[in-house]
Structure formats: structure tokens, C-alpha cells
Write a protein that holds these residues in place. Sequence first.
Motif, PDB file in Angstrom:
ATOM      1  N   UNK A  42       0.840  -1.209   0.000  1.00 19.28           N
ATOM      2  CA  UNK A  42       0.000   0.000   0.000  1.00 19.28           C
ATOM      3  C   UNK A  42       0.870   1.252   0.000  1.00 19.28           C
ATOM      4  N   UNK A  43       1.995   1.195   0.723  1.00 19.38           N
ATOM      5  CA  UNK A  43       2.899   2.349   0.788  1.00 19.38           C
ATOM      6  C   UNK A  43       3.540   2.632  -0.565  1.00 19.38           C
ATOM      7  N   UNK A  44       3.915   1.588  -1.277  1.00 24.55           N
ATOM      8  CA  UNK A  44       4.673   1.774  -2.515  1.00 24.55           C
ATOM      9  C   UNK A  44       3.820   1.720  -3.778  1.00 24.55           C
ATOM     10  N   UNK A  45       2.509   1.512  -3.635  1.00 23.99           N
ATOM     11  CA  UNK A  45       1.626   1.415  -4.803  1.00 23.99           C
ATOM     12  C   UNK A  45       1.539   2.760  -5.521  1.00 23.99           C
ATOM     13  N   UNK A  53      -5.513  -1.873  -6.466  1.00 23.17           N
ATOM     14  CA  UNK A  53      -5.551  -3.255  -5.982  1.00 23.17           C
ATOM     15  C   UNK A  53      -4.628  -3.466  -4.783  1.00 23.17           C
ATOM     16  N   UNK A  54      -3.644  -2.584  -4.604  1.00 24.40           N
ATOM     17  CA  UNK A  54      -2.746  -2.689  -3.456  1.00 24.40           C
ATOM     18  C   UNK A  54      -3.263  -1.915  -2.250  1.00 24.40           C
ATOM     19  N   UNK A  55      -4.359  -1.200  -2.443  1.00 23.11           N
ATOM     20  CA  UNK A  55      -4.939  -0.407  -1.360  1.00 23.11           C
ATOM     21  C   UNK A  55      -6.320  -0.930  -0.967  1.00 23.11           C
ATOM     22  N   UNK A  56      -6.596  -2.182  -1.269  1.00 25.22           N
ATOM     23  CA  UNK A  56      -7.855  -2.792  -0.842  1.00 25.22           C
ATOM     24  C   UNK A  56      -7.630  -4.260  -0.510  1.00 25.22           C
ATOM     25  N   UNK A  57      -8.450  -4.747   0.415  1.00 24.81           N
ATOM     26  CA  UNK A  57      -8.339  -6.125   0.890  1.00 24.81           C
ATOM     27  C   UNK A  57      -9.733  -6.696   1.007  1.00 24.81           C
ATOM     28  N   UNK A  58      -9.885  -7.904   0.570  1.00 26.29           N
ATOM     29  CA  UNK A  58     -11.145  -8.632   0.746  1.00 26.29           C
ATOM     30  C   UNK A  58     -10.949  -9.594   1.917  1.00 26.29           C
ATOM     31  N   UNK A  59     -11.482  -9.241   3.108  1.00 25.82           N
ATOM     32  CA  UNK A  59     -11.299 -10.119   4.268  1.00 25.82           C
ATOM     33  C   UNK A  59     -11.833 -11.531   4.047  1.00 25.82           C
ATOM     34  N   UNK A  60     -12.790 -11.688   3.133  1.00 26.15           N
ATOM     35  CA  UNK A  60     -13.328 -13.007   2.834  1.00 26.15           C
ATOM     36  C   UNK A  60     -12.457 -13.826   1.905  1.00 26.15           C
ATOM     37  N   UNK A  61     -11.383 -13.233   1.380  1.00 27.42           N
ATOM     38  CA  UNK A  61     -10.455 -13.962   0.524  1.00 27.42           C
ATOM     39  C   UNK A  61      -9.837 -15.103   1.329  1.00 27.42           C
ATOM     40  N   UNK A  62      -9.896 -16.311   0.784  1.00 32.78           N
ATOM     41  CA  UNK A  62      -9.454 -17.494   1.528  1.00 32.78           C
ATOM     42  C   UNK A  62      -7.990 -17.402   1.946  1.00 32.78           C
ATOM     43  N   UNK A  63      -7.117 -16.941   1.066  1.00 35.90           N
ATOM     44  CA  UNK A  63      -5.690 -16.864   1.402  1.00 35.90           C
ATOM     45  C   UNK A  63      -5.446 -15.842   2.508  1.00 35.90           C
ATOM     46  N   UNK A  80      -5.952   0.792  11.936  1.00 35.84           N
ATOM     47  CA  UNK A  80      -4.983   1.757  12.458  1.00 35.84           C
ATOM     48  C   UNK A  80      -4.166   2.371  11.330  1.00 35.84           C
ATOM     49  N   UNK A  81      -3.958   1.602  10.261  1.00 38.52           N
ATOM     50  CA  UNK A  81      -3.177   2.076   9.118  1.00 38.52           C
ATOM     51  C   UNK A  81      -4.000   2.913   8.142  1.00 38.52           C
ATOM     52  N   UNK A  82      -5.317   2.998   8.356  1.00 39.33           N
ATOM     53  CA  UNK A  82      -6.153   3.821   7.492  1.00 39.33           C
ATOM     54  C   UNK A  82      -7.110   3.069   6.602  1.00 39.33           C
ATOM     55  N   UNK A  83      -7.224   1.742   6.783  1.00 35.50           N
ATOM     56  CA  UNK A  83      -8.182   0.955   6.003  1.00 35.50           C
ATOM     57  C   UNK A  83      -9.542   1.004   6.684  1.00 35.50           C
ATOM     58  N   UNK A 124      -7.630   6.419   4.230  1.00 35.17           N
ATOM     59  CA  UNK A 124      -6.767   7.489   4.721  1.00 35.17           C
ATOM     60  C   UNK A 124      -5.368   7.193   4.201  1.00 35.17           C
ATOM     61  N   UNK A 125      -5.078   7.647   3.002  1.00 30.83           N
ATOM     62  CA  UNK A 125      -3.817   7.340   2.333  1.00 30.83           C
ATOM     63  C   UNK A 125      -2.728   8.267   2.860  1.00 30.83           C
ATOM     64  N   UNK A 126      -2.194   7.898   4.007  1.00 30.33           N
ATOM     65  CA  UNK A 126      -1.183   8.695   4.701  1.00 30.33           C
ATOM     66  C   UNK A 126       0.077   7.840   4.842  1.00 30.33           C
ATOM     67  N   UNK A 127       1.116   8.110   4.051  1.00 29.98           N
ATOM     68  CA  UNK A 127       2.328   7.289   4.097  1.00 29.98           C
ATOM     69  C   UNK A 127       2.946   7.209   5.496  1.00 29.98           C
ATOM     70  N   UNK A 128       2.898   8.298   6.261  1.00 30.10           N
ATOM     71  CA  UNK A 128       3.469   8.277   7.609  1.00 30.10           C
ATOM     72  C   UNK A 128       2.689   7.322   8.512  1.00 30.10           C
ATOM     73  N   UNK A 129       1.372   7.317   8.389  1.00 30.96           N
ATOM     74  CA  UNK A 129       0.527   6.416   9.158  1.00 30.96           C
ATOM     75  C   UNK A 129       0.839   4.962   8.801  1.00 30.96           C
ATOM     76  N   UNK A 130       0.933   4.679   7.515  1.00 31.84           N
ATOM     77  CA  UNK A 130       1.285   3.331   7.068  1.00 31.84           C
ATOM     78  C   UNK A 130       2.645   2.921   7.613  1.00 31.84           C
ATOM     79  N   UNK A 131       3.597   3.847   7.586  1.00 31.73           N
ATOM     80  CA  UNK A 131       4.943   3.562   8.062  1.00 31.73           C
ATOM     81  C   UNK A 131       4.936   3.217   9.555  1.00 31.73           C
TER      82      UNK A 131
END
Length: 159
Positions: A42-45, A53-63, A80-83, A124-131
Motif C-alpha cells: 500500500x505504501x509503494x503502490x 488493488x494494493x490499497x484494498x483487501x477482501x477479508x473473505x479472501x481465503x488466502x 490503524x493504518x487507514x483501512x 486514509x492514504x497517509x504514508x506516515x501512518x502506514x509507516x
Amino acid sequence: HASTAEVSARAQAACLALLASAASADEATIALDTLATILGNAMSAPRGPTGDKFRSIRPGNAAFHRRAGRHTGARDLLRAAGFSGSGGGDVRISLDGDRRLSASQPISGGGGAGGGELVLRLTRDDPALLYVVRSEVCAAASRARAAAAVASPPPRGHS
């Protein structure tokens, strides 16, 4: 918005919850490494649709569920990271018409023909928060690796 210290404290608490919920240090390491990878991606996308696609997650994804999402604290780390889910907060979605599922509850399957699927997006696309959150996750993963090494030391050679 929360201060860096508050975000760090929330991330630490979520990491501790994840470590406590994992059956072993190896399992915790896999979960934390998965979350660190997600946060790093998400930081480097790149900005825009190619990086979505790097800034979203499907919690129901089996993997995702198998590696990290099933553990207590995993979603708290992502929050906490902004998702967040669509509309933020405790999103409710319909999985099969009548059944309702809170975003804070474990998801056992994805959407089907009858309903939608929860997607957590980096709102909340905040690189410092992600870091900050990723740093806490990486530190917890290091501690889990050390615990795993103590729990199962390498075999001794024969002389």
C-alpha cells in the motif's frame, strides 16, 4: 486524526492481540509478515487506478483469511493504518439476503450470487501512518520469530 503515539499504541495493542490469538509463534509470524507485506504494498503502490488493488483487501479472501485475517487484531491493525469498509466504521453488508455481518466479525466466506462482499479500502492514504503501523507489525514479527526460534532450536550436529 490520531497522533502518531496513539496510532502506535493502537498498532501495538493489535499486534499483542494477534500474538495471543495465534496457536504458535510460527503462525503469528506468518500473519504479521502477511500484514507487513500488505502495508508495504500500500505504501509503494502507484497513485490512481493501477495502484488501487494494493490499497484494498477482501477479508473473505481465503488466502488472506488463512494467513492473517482469522486472527484477532488483524483488522484492527489495518484500521490503524487507514483501512476501512465502505462508509467507514462498522459497515454492515448483506451476504445472502437476510443475514447481516458486521465488519468487526470474522467472515467465513465471500459474497455470492445473493449479496456483496466486504472490501476494506485504504481510505486514509497517509504514508506516515502506514509507516508507523508497518514498523510496529515488523517489530512484532521479529519478536514472534525470536520466540519461534527459542521454541524450536535447530537440531544439534553429531560429533
